[in-house]
Design a protein around this motif. Structure first.
Motif, PDB file in Angstrom:
ATOM      1  N   PRO A  37     -22.499  18.438  10.961  1.00  0.00           N
ATOM      2  CA  PRO A  37     -21.954  17.805  12.099  1.00  0.00           C
ATOM      3  C   PRO A  37     -20.078  17.482  12.031  1.00  0.00           C
ATOM      4  N   TYR A  38     -19.793  16.947  11.381  1.00  0.00           N
ATOM      5  CA  TYR A  38     -18.815  16.844  10.948  1.00  0.00           C
ATOM      6  C   TYR A  38     -17.600  17.151  10.504  1.00  0.00           C
ATOM      7  N   LEU A  39     -16.551  16.503  11.017  1.00  0.00           N
ATOM      8  CA  LEU A  39     -15.220  17.320  10.712  1.00  0.00           C
ATOM      9  C   LEU A  39     -14.661  17.663   9.009  1.00  0.00           C
ATOM     10  N   ARG A  40     -14.455  18.494   8.948  1.00  0.00           N
ATOM     11  CA  ARG A  40     -14.222  19.056   7.605  1.00  0.00           C
ATOM     12  C   ARG A  40     -12.803  18.241   7.218  1.00  0.00           C
ATOM     13  N   ASP A  66     -16.865   7.824   8.678  1.00  0.00           N
ATOM     14  CA  ASP A  66     -17.394   8.160   9.395  1.00  0.00           C
ATOM     15  C   ASP A  66     -17.311   9.148   9.527  1.00  0.00           C
ATOM     16  N   VAL A  67     -16.159   9.816  10.565  1.00  0.00           N
ATOM     17  CA  VAL A  67     -16.020  10.833  11.254  1.00  0.00           C
ATOM     18  C   VAL A  67     -16.218  12.808  10.257  1.00  0.00           C
ATOM     19  N   THR A  68     -16.263  12.010   8.893  1.00  0.00           N
ATOM     20  CA  THR A  68     -15.693  13.131   8.226  1.00  0.00           C
ATOM     21  C   THR A  68     -17.460  13.008   7.302  1.00  0.00           C
ATOM     22  N   GLY A  69     -18.206  12.632   7.659  1.00  0.00           N
ATOM     23  CA  GLY A  69     -20.021  12.587   7.007  1.00  0.00           C
ATOM     24  C   GLY A  69     -19.818  11.527   5.813  1.00  0.00           C
ATOM     25  N   GLU A  70     -21.105  11.931   4.569  1.00  0.00           N
ATOM     26  CA  GLU A  70     -21.189  10.459   3.619  1.00  0.00           C
ATOM     27  C   GLU A  70     -20.669  10.566   2.955  1.00  0.00           C
ATOM     28  N   PRO A  71     -20.228   9.752   1.923  1.00  0.00           N
ATOM     29  CA  PRO A  71     -20.837   8.416   1.623  1.00  0.00           C
ATOM     30  C   PRO A  71     -20.071   7.578   3.046  1.00  0.00           C
ATOM     31  N   MET A  72     -21.099   7.623   4.035  1.00  0.00           N
ATOM     32  CA  MET A  72     -20.594   6.752   5.536  1.00  0.00           C
ATOM     33  C   MET A  72     -20.483   4.958   5.496  1.00  0.00           C
TER      34      MET A  72
END
Ligand code: FAD
Ligand code: NAD
Length: 465
Positions: free
Chosen positions: A292-295, A312-318
């Motif tokens: 679901p995140y932006l690559r 956070d929009v790019t994923g973990e670790p948030m």
């Protein structure tokens, strides 16, 4: 419609966005930042800072309450303490207010233009912002998406009434009598522990076999012990099914198929966060995704030229410090500097009681990557300073390559270990070997001596155990 142009437009003023804008301003880049809510984003307004304020207040109250029931081993006695949560929350709001004002001042000092309103992409170079005084069109040579994340909602437990997210939990005016927490990860454990210390009867419902599944069982054990002492019930391998028939309890299915009603005047759902990509025109831009995140690549570039994404929009670790480091790097890239993501570790801390820190590789991760490892673990029970603070549970563990003694990871669990995290990351980032840590004089008496002793132990000659 009003129009403006700039070299860099940052969307979102959380720790990723505001750090990116400040650094860009310092580098002389003509920068605009757009924020739909409050400057500081999740971290400053409803995340890191408010939660740590509440945790601290809960710790203080718990220590005094403990003394009031004559249980203080140090002989301290206090009578009938009470807490006015509404006052605690307004103290917390004061801290948040000071920090958000501070961010505004820092942005102004770097000559960043702040636009308040919700941004929506028109195309890859143009954004429309709905401001209080009407529509504003902003054209930019480069755009950084730093829109952060929102709490995940469970279809069977939508956020309404007694079902709340961390945002509402951080503004409660009264301590719930019975609190059910769905999700035994970072937020569930940090806030669940705080509310138990404030007097709530807390049950944690976790879907996997272990709370804090990101950390290994040895690190989690002292936290579990403390949860037990605080009277917090932990249900693992358990599923939250929704509200009970009368709507006043949480319905849970346990691993063996039993259905339980958990009394709860509040149900705090903390099952992760999802990227904030809806409603800002990102769907139309059709940027590549990673789940679901932006690559992004190692320069935080998205699949569209001139558009970057951080945080956070790019994923973990948030984590706020990851967002900040990405923001700083992207500003420098836009200024023409040669930068790429080259960090050896992003330390992670869980502010439970006791706290957990992990920097670099755990023993298992190191072995999975093909390393033969040396491990040195030193318990706080053998550390003088920890004894004087009544904080003997926990340890520091160093993981190093068996052939070169290069430090691959450092983990710790114990009271106050969050403040040791900088030395763990510094050691890894600077390529320290066990001998470097062992040969550094660590001041006495401090809990940091446990790091030196763990390194000595990995070398086979610990001095205090
Ligand atoms: P955010 O902080 O979410 O900021 C994004 C900003 O973008 C928001 O202000 C939002 O209003 C704005 N925005 C979104 N869309 C638009 C739009 N279209 N137009 C204009 N503005 C927009 N991390 C830690 O490292 N340590 C902790 O102790 C910690 N504790 C936490 C506790 C809680 C309860 C929570 C919820 C999170 C915690 N985190 C912690 C995580 C941390 O808050 C996030 O990793 C961090 O805030 C991410 O920063 P960001 O800049 O990516 O996004
Ligand atoms: P999390 O990913 O830490 O934990 C979610 C937990 O919920 C997991 O243990 C998962 O197994 C469990 N879960 C998922 N679905 C479930 C279900 N249906 N029923 C029961 N359990 C379920 O997420 P979080 O606690 O919501 O935190 C979100 C993010 O915020 C984290 O990823 C973290 O990066 C960040 N955060 C960091 C800190 C910190 O650095 N100290 C503190 C708070 C939040």
């Amino acid at each position: 419609m009003k129009e403006m142009s700039c070299k860099l437009l940052v969307i979102g003023a959380g720790p990723g966005g505001y750090v990116c804008a400040i650094r860009a301003g310092q580098l002389g880049i003509d920068t605009v930042i757009v924020e739909a809510g409050k400057l500081g984003g999740t971290c400053l307004t409803v995340g890191c800072i408010p939660s740590k304020a509440l945790i601290h207040a809960a710790d203080e109250f718990d220590a005094i309450r403990h003394a009031s029931i004559g249980k203080s081993a140090m002989g301290i006695n206090a009578e009938n303490p009470s807490i006015d949560l509404a006052k605690t929350i307004s103290w917390k709001d004061g801290i948040v207010g000071r920090l958000t004002t501070g961010v505004a001042n820092l942005l102004q000092k770097s000559r960043v233009k702040i636009v308040h309103g919700r941004a929506r992409f028109r195309d890859g170079k143009t954004v429309e912002v709905e401001t209080e005084t009407g529509q504003q069109l902003i054209r930019a040579e480069a755009i950084v998406i730093a829109t952060g994340s929102d709490p995940v909602e469970l279809p069977a437990l939508p956020f309404e009434g007694r079902v709340i997210s961390s945002t509402e939990a951080l503004s409660l005016k009264e301590v719930p009598k019975n609190l059910a927490v769905v999700g035994g990860g970072y937020i569930g454990l940090e806030l669940g522990t705080a509310f138990a210390k404030l007097g709530a009867s807390v049950t944690i419902v976790e879907a996997t076999e272990q709370i804090l599944p990101l950390y290994d069982a040895d690190l989690v054990k002292p936290v579990l012990r403390r949860l037990g002492q605080l009277g917090i019930k932990v249900l693992t391998s358990a599923k939250a099914m929704g509200l009970s028939a009368n709507g006043e309890a949480l319905l849970v299915e346990t691993a063996d198929g039993r259905k339980l009603d958990i009394a709860a005047d509040r149900i705090l759902v903390t099952v992760g966060r999802r990227p904030r990509t809806i409603g800002s025109g990102l769907e139309e831009l059709d940027l590549d995704r990673s789940g679901p995140y932006l690559r992004i690549d190692d320069r935080c570039r998205t699949s569209m030229r001139g558009i970057y994404a951080i945080g956070d929009v790019t994923g973990e670790p948030m984590l706020a410090h990851r967002a900040m480091a990405q923001g700083e790097m992207v500003a420098e890239i836009i200024a023409g500097k040669k930068r790429a993501w080259d960090k050896r570790c992003i330390p992670a801390i869980c502010f439970t009681d006791p706290e957990i820190v992990s920097a670099g590789l755990s023993p298992e991760e190191a072995r999975e990557q093909g390393y033969e490892v040396k491990i040195g673990q030193f318990p706080f029970a053998a550390n003088g300073r920890a004894m004087t603070m009544g904080a003997e549970d926990g340890f520091v563990r160093v993981v190093a390559r068996a052939d070169t003694n290069l430090v691959l990871g450092v983990q710790a669990v114990g009271s106050g270990v969050s403040e040791l995290s900088a030395s763990f990351s510094l050691a890894i980032e600077m390529g320290a070997r066990l001998e470097d840590i062992a040969g550094t004089i660590h001041a006495h008496p401090t809990r940091s001596e446990a790091l030196q002793e763990a390194a000595l132990r990995a070398l086979g000659h610990a001095l205090h155990i």
